[in-house]
Design a protein around this motif. Sequence first.
Motif, PDB file in Angstrom:
ATOM      1  N   UNK A  61      21.385  25.812  19.245  1.00  0.00           N
ATOM      2  CA  UNK A  61      20.122  25.196  19.644  1.00  0.00           C
ATOM      3  C   UNK A  61      18.904  25.924  19.075  1.00  0.00           C
ATOM      4  N   UNK A  62      19.067  27.191  18.678  1.00  0.00           N
ATOM      5  CA  UNK A  62      17.909  28.001  18.304  1.00  0.00           C
ATOM      6  C   UNK A  62      17.088  27.400  17.165  1.00  0.00           C
ATOM      7  N   UNK A  63      17.722  27.096  16.053  1.00  0.00           N
ATOM      8  CA  UNK A  63      16.972  26.590  14.901  1.00  0.00           C
ATOM      9  C   UNK A  63      16.310  25.233  15.181  1.00  0.00           C
ATOM     10  N   UNK A  64      17.036  24.249  15.739  1.00  0.00           N
ATOM     11  CA  UNK A  64      16.354  22.979  16.036  1.00  0.00           C
ATOM     12  C   UNK A  64      15.201  23.143  17.037  1.00  0.00           C
ATOM     13  N   UNK A  65      15.361  24.038  18.006  1.00  0.00           N
ATOM     14  CA  UNK A  65      14.288  24.259  18.976  1.00  0.00           C
ATOM     15  C   UNK A  65      13.081  24.939  18.331  1.00  0.00           C
ATOM     16  N   UNK A  66      13.321  25.879  17.431  1.00  0.00           N
ATOM     17  CA  UNK A  66      12.214  26.521  16.723  1.00  0.00           C
ATOM     18  C   UNK A  66      11.481  25.513  15.838  1.00  0.00           C
ATOM     19  N   UNK A  67      12.225  24.630  15.187  1.00  0.00           N
ATOM     20  CA  UNK A  67      11.598  23.569  14.396  1.00  0.00           C
ATOM     21  C   UNK A  67      10.743  22.665  15.287  1.00  0.00           C
ATOM     22  N   UNK A  68      11.265  22.367  16.461  1.00  0.00           N
ATOM     23  CA  UNK A  68      10.537  21.529  17.413  1.00  0.00           C
ATOM     24  C   UNK A  68       9.254  22.224  17.868  1.00  0.00           C
ATOM     25  N   UNK A  69       9.350  23.503  18.167  1.00  0.00           N
ATOM     26  CA  UNK A  69       8.158  24.265  18.559  1.00  0.00           C
ATOM     27  C   UNK A  69       7.119  24.276  17.446  1.00  0.00           C
ATOM     28  N   UNK A  70       7.571  24.457  16.230  1.00  0.00           N
ATOM     29  CA  UNK A  70       6.645  24.463  15.098  1.00  0.00           C
ATOM     30  C   UNK A  70       5.922  23.119  14.985  1.00  0.00           C
ATOM     31  N   UNK A  71       6.646  22.040  15.179  1.00  0.00           N
ATOM     32  CA  UNK A  71       6.017  20.714  15.126  1.00  0.00           C
ATOM     33  C   UNK A  71       5.013  20.526  16.259  1.00  0.00           C
ATOM     34  N   UNK A  72       5.295  21.151  17.405  1.00  0.00           N
ATOM     35  CA  UNK A  72       4.363  21.046  18.535  1.00  0.00           C
ATOM     36  C   UNK A  72       3.088  21.852  18.271  1.00  0.00           C
TER      37      UNK A  72
END
Length: 106
Positions: A76-87
Motif C-alpha cells: 500500500x505504501x507506494x500507491x498511498x504516497x502517490x495519492x498523497x502527492x496528488x492531494x
Amino acid sequence: ERNPVYVVAVHRNQLSPIFFDFLQLEHSNNNIHNIKIINKMLQSPEIPLPYVYDLGLVEKVSAVIEYAFENSVESFFEPLLDLLYSMLAPPHTRPAPSSSNSASAS
C-alpha cells in the motif's frame, strides 16, 4: 485506471462518492487497485479538490496510511504516497516547467 474519460463519466454520473468510500479500512474494496483509481480521479481537473475533501478524503487516507504503517502492509505504501502527492500538488494546478528549468535538469 487507464482511461481518463472513465473518470469524467464516473463523476458526471455522481458515482465518485462510491469510489471514495472504498478508502475505509473495513470496506471489502479497500485495495491498491482502487487506491490507484482514486489517484487518477484526483488527477482529473473534472473533480475539484474541495469536493473530495468534503467526502472525507483526508481522514480516510490518514486512517489507511496509519493502518498500512502499523501492520507493515508494504504493497500500500507506494500507491498511498502517490495519492498523497496528488492531494498536495494536484497535476492540474502545478505550473508547467519552464524550458530553462528543463534544460538545466538534463
